[in-house]
Design a protein around this motif. Structure first.
Motif, mmCIF file in Angstrom:
data_model
loop_
_atom_site.group_PDB
_atom_site.id
_atom_site.type_symbol
_atom_site.label_atom_id
_atom_site.label_comp_id
_atom_site.label_asym_id
_atom_site.label_seq_id
_atom_site.Cartn_x
_atom_site.Cartn_y
_atom_site.Cartn_z
ATOM 1 N N GLY A 168 0.832 -1.188 0.000
ATOM 2 C CA GLY A 168 0.000 0.000 0.000
ATOM 3 C C GLY A 168 0.874 1.248 0.000
ATOM 4 N N PHE A 169 0.359 2.320 -0.564
ATOM 5 C CA PHE A 169 1.114 3.572 -0.582
ATOM 6 C C PHE A 169 0.136 4.735 -0.531
ATOM 7 N N LEU A 170 0.422 5.693 0.346
ATOM 8 C CA LEU A 170 -0.434 6.866 0.504
ATOM 9 C C LEU A 170 0.400 8.130 0.331
ATOM 10 N N GLY A 171 0.012 8.955 -0.630
ATOM 11 C CA GLY A 171 0.718 10.215 -0.875
ATOM 12 C C GLY A 171 1.519 10.174 -2.145
ATOM 13 N N ALA A 172 1.141 11.008 -3.110
ATOM 14 C CA ALA A 172 1.825 11.014 -4.406
ATOM 15 C C ALA A 172 2.287 12.417 -4.760
ATOM 16 N N GLY A 173 2.913 13.077 -3.799
ATOM 17 C CA GLY A 173 3.527 14.367 -4.073
ATOM 18 C C GLY A 173 4.853 14.174 -4.779
ATOM 19 N N ALA A 174 5.680 15.205 -4.758
ATOM 20 C CA ALA A 174 6.947 15.143 -5.486
ATOM 21 C C ALA A 174 7.835 14.006 -4.988
ATOM 22 N N ALA A 215 -6.536 3.327 -5.023
ATOM 23 C CA ALA A 215 -7.369 3.027 -3.865
ATOM 24 C C ALA A 215 -8.391 4.145 -3.704
ATOM 25 N N ALA A 216 -9.618 3.787 -3.387
ATOM 26 C CA ALA A 216 -10.668 4.790 -3.233
ATOM 27 C C ALA A 216 -10.558 5.529 -1.912
ATOM 28 N N THR A 217 -9.974 4.879 -0.904
ATOM 29 C CA THR A 217 -9.873 5.470 0.429
ATOM 30 C C THR A 217 -8.511 5.153 1.038
ATOM 31 N N GLY A 234 8.630 -4.294 -9.679
ATOM 32 C CA GLY A 234 7.713 -5.396 -9.950
ATOM 33 C C GLY A 234 6.649 -5.627 -8.898
ATOM 34 N N HIS A 235 6.504 -4.696 -7.953
ATOM 35 C CA HIS A 235 5.522 -4.899 -6.894
ATOM 36 C C HIS A 235 4.155 -4.354 -7.284
ATOM 37 N N ASP A 236 3.124 -4.988 -6.736
ATOM 38 C CA ASP A 236 1.737 -4.592 -6.953
ATOM 39 C C ASP A 236 1.419 -3.484 -5.957
ATOM 40 N N LEU A 237 1.276 -2.273 -6.441
ATOM 41 C CA LEU A 237 1.120 -1.115 -5.565
ATOM 42 C C LEU A 237 -0.322 -0.628 -5.579
ATOM 43 N N VAL A 238 -0.922 -0.589 -4.395
ATOM 44 C CA VAL A 238 -2.260 -0.014 -4.214
ATOM 45 C C VAL A 238 -2.051 1.389 -3.661
ATOM 46 N N ILE A 239 -2.391 2.408 -4.437
ATOM 47 C CA ILE A 239 -2.003 3.769 -4.076
ATOM 48 C C ILE A 239 -3.202 4.694 -3.912
ATOM 49 N N SER A 243 -3.114 13.196 -9.384
ATOM 50 C CA SER A 243 -1.681 13.042 -9.157
ATOM 51 C C SER A 243 -1.194 11.613 -9.309
ATOM 52 N N ILE A 244 -2.093 10.641 -9.142
ATOM 53 C CA ILE A 244 -1.657 9.251 -9.242
ATOM 54 C C ILE A 244 -1.845 8.672 -10.644
ATOM 55 N N ALA A 245 -2.375 9.471 -11.560
ATOM 56 C CA ALA A 245 -2.628 8.967 -12.918
ATOM 57 C C ALA A 245 -1.371 8.388 -13.577
ATOM 58 N N PRO A 246 -0.201 9.071 -13.514
ATOM 59 C CA PRO A 246 0.995 8.476 -14.125
ATOM 60 C C PRO A 246 1.411 7.164 -13.469
#
Length: 290
Positions: free
Chosen positions: A5-11, A48-50, A24-29, A36-39
């Protein structure tokens, strides 16, 4: 492949998250602004919705801006009651908040680790960060493979999570001093006709051959404060964290009141406040009142 899991997609967060995806990891962000997470989603991450959804995997990371953002995102509702998780907060937050979060995750039968980082966004994207880690030894061993992807060295600082936050505040306090020293010495020499690029190259090539003087010396000499790698507001926040750490330890830093005034002057100036935190050098160069 591990689901993380990952929270926060700033710089900073975006660069770190991309490293984990590329490995190669499956990242739920999750990010407050989905745009901001589109790329990262295009690169293979799953949105992730929440925050709670991003906190479900056995191991999760967060890179958030400050205490207020961390408290809002890592709420008790988001943490829930799922046991046997490890969450790594990479944010520069107060040791007091880190202690509270450690307790909240412990109440949920999970483990909280502080994993503060040293480096700017380009360093994060290259996987060259220094990672300051403190927390339970078994939890650190579980996350170690991912820390090796994120950074070039992991510094183990003890079993109390907030210790890493204390050390990060102290490190940033040193960086702030360097920024102010470069600004003042550039102002001194520049007004006597010395090229600031030559002067900062002299500093970083002789007695101060380190990443702070090399990188920030170049930024200050060229006044290349945009786009900011780290904002003035965040720098002021980190100065306040250092002040809190000093106060708890009974230390009274002599230079802290002056540095606070320099940041406040930069934040009050419309031409400076949106720049990189190294723009505080302009307070001396421009002779602004503090």
């Amino acid at each position: 492949m591990t689901t993380l899991g990952f929270l926060g997609a700033g710089a900073m967060g975006s660069g770190i998250a991309q490293r984990l995806i590329d490995a190669g990891h499956d990242l739920v962000i999750w990010n407050r602004s989905p745009k901001s997470i589109a790329p990262l989603v295009a690169a293979g991450a799953r949105p992730a919705a929440t925050p709670a959804e991003a906190l479900k995997p056995d191991i999760s990371f967060s890179m958030l801006a400050n205490d207020a953002a961390v408290e809002a995102v890592l709420s008790s509702d988001a943490i829930g009651n799922r046991p046997d998780r490890v969450h790594v907060s990479m944010a520069s937050i107060s040791p007091t908040l880190a202690d509270r979060l450690s307790g909240s995750f412990s109440d949920a039968e999970s483990t909280y680790v502080s994993g503060c980082v040293l480096g700017r966004p380009a360093v994060a994207a290259a996987g060259e960060l220094h990672v300051l880690v403190s927390g339970a030894e078994n939890a650190i061993e579980a996350i170690r493979p991912y820390l090796d992807i994120i950074g070039k060295r992991t510094w183990l600082l003890g079993d109390r999570p907030s210790t890493a936050n204390v050390v990060k505040a102290a490190v940033n306090y040193n960086i702030i001093h360097a920024l102010q020293a470069i600004g003042e010495s550039v102002a001194m020499t520049e007004r006597q006709g010395v090229d600031p690029a030559l002067f900062t190259q002299l500093l970083s090539s002789t007695l101060f051959a380190d990443v702070v003087y090399t990188g920030y010396g170049d930024i200050i000499s060229r006044r290349a404060y945009h786009p900011p790698g780290f904002t003035v507001a965040l720098g002021r926040k980190d100065l306040e964290l250092a002040e809190q750490v000093a106060r708890v330890g009974g230390v009274t830093p002599a230079s802290l009141p002056v540095l606070r005034s320099v940041f406040d002057a930069a934040l009050a100036d419309p031409s400076l406040r949106d720049g990189d935190w190294s723009v505080i050098a302009e307070v001396s160069r421009q002779g602004l009142s503090i």
